[in-house]
Design an enzyme around this catalytic site. Sequence first.
Site, PDB file in Angstrom:
ATOM      1  NE  ARG A 187      55.661  57.148   3.158  1.00  0.00           N
ATOM      2  CZ  ARG A 187      55.376  58.413   3.200  1.00  0.00           C
ATOM      3  NH1 ARG A 187      55.434  59.219   2.554  1.00  0.00           N
ATOM      4  NH2 ARG A 187      55.019  58.588   4.755  1.00  0.00           N
ATOM      5  CB  ILE A 188      61.646  57.746   5.819  1.00  0.00           C
ATOM      6  CG1 ILE A 188      62.424  58.904   5.223  1.00  0.00           C
ATOM      7  CG2 ILE A 188      62.405  57.529   7.339  1.00  0.00           C
ATOM      8  CD1 ILE A 188      62.645  60.216   5.687  1.00  0.00           C
TER       9      ILE A 188
ATOM     10  CG  HIS B 141      70.664  56.714  -2.687  1.00  0.00           C
ATOM     11  ND1 HIS B 141      69.569  57.450  -2.390  1.00  0.00           N
ATOM     12  CD2 HIS B 141      71.731  57.401  -2.905  1.00  0.00           C
ATOM     13  CE1 HIS B 141      70.058  58.666  -2.086  1.00  0.00           C
ATOM     14  NE2 HIS B 141      71.269  58.897  -2.607  1.00  0.00           N
TER      15      HIS B 141
ATOM     16  CG  ASN C  28      66.006  51.363 -11.108  1.00  0.00           C
ATOM     17  OD1 ASN C  28      66.990  51.065 -11.380  1.00  0.00           O
ATOM     18  ND2 ASN C  28      65.724  52.624 -10.890  1.00  0.00           N
TER      19      ASN C  28
ATOM     20  NE  ARG D  73      57.855  57.899   8.942  1.00  0.00           N
ATOM     21  CZ  ARG D  73      57.866  58.500   7.788  1.00  0.00           C
ATOM     22  NH1 ARG D  73      58.273  57.602   6.784  1.00  0.00           N
ATOM     23  NH2 ARG D  73      57.930  59.606   7.592  1.00  0.00           N
TER      24      ARG D  73
ATOM     25  CG  ASP E 115      69.372  57.058   1.318  1.00  0.00           C
ATOM     26  OD1 ASP E 115      68.490  56.038   0.851  1.00  0.00           O
ATOM     27  OD2 ASP E 115      69.266  58.305   1.300  1.00  0.00           O
TER      28      ASP E 115
ATOM     29  CD  GLU F   9      69.153  54.605 -10.442  1.00  0.00           C
ATOM     30  OE1 GLU F   9      67.997  54.422 -10.206  1.00  0.00           O
ATOM     31  OE2 GLU F   9      69.294  56.013 -10.564  1.00  0.00           O
TER      32      GLU F   9
END
Length: 217
Positions: free
Chosen positions: A94-95, A112, A17, A68, A148, A177
């Site tokens: 990564r969140i 996504h 992407n 984090r 998301d 995508e």
Amino acid sequence: MSGRKKVAVLISGRGSNMEALIKAARAAGCPFEITAVISNNPGAGGLKTAREEGIATAVIDHREFETREAFEEVLYETLLVFAADLVACAGFMRIMTEGFTRRLEGRMLNIHPSLLPAYKGLHTHERALRDGVRLHGCTVHFVTADLDGGPIIIQGAAPVLSGDTADTLAARVLRVEHKIFPRALALVASGRARLENGRTVIEADADEAAFITSPSL
Ligand code: GAR
């Protein structure tokens, strides 16, 4: 001085992407330029591609940070160093904390591999196959603290065919995508798509509106 928006692309892996964004940025009149590629994974294949394209890269290995927040602080500072106007998460696994997403609200996009709000999280293609859906696809959305779940900018559909495996389906969705991510980023970079009061507002002409609802494969 060009008025193009500076985009930092965040990756964790292969970076196909990212490549689509780099290619789109080369087109005349594109409202964005890719000025940096940042990865949390030193082994990300996309880093090599970015270097070959002459784009500045940075690695911020999340495993070197205790929290984090500490990782995100360095990531944020790096975005400032690159003077990024916009951030494109292209397979960035990564969140993110609420604080980090707030700082980049309306300026950070994610791709996504599902038609959100269906199949948030991981293993989207396997889950779509298991459910027997006939229509699958991908979504570009603004990143918010809701994983998301941020406001949608563009979605692209791909059919699920008999005999599909997760891999064949993933490959079909990936082609979509590569089409919708540059379009979504261009809409945001040109100011024609914006995050307002928790919703995406898009000013598009009829052609663009048609693309937005149904980008062709
Ligand atoms: C893409 O399919 C992207 O949608 C997905 O990872 C892949 C990265 O491929 N992203 C997520 O799953 C985010 N939760 P790429 O590195 O070749 O662009």
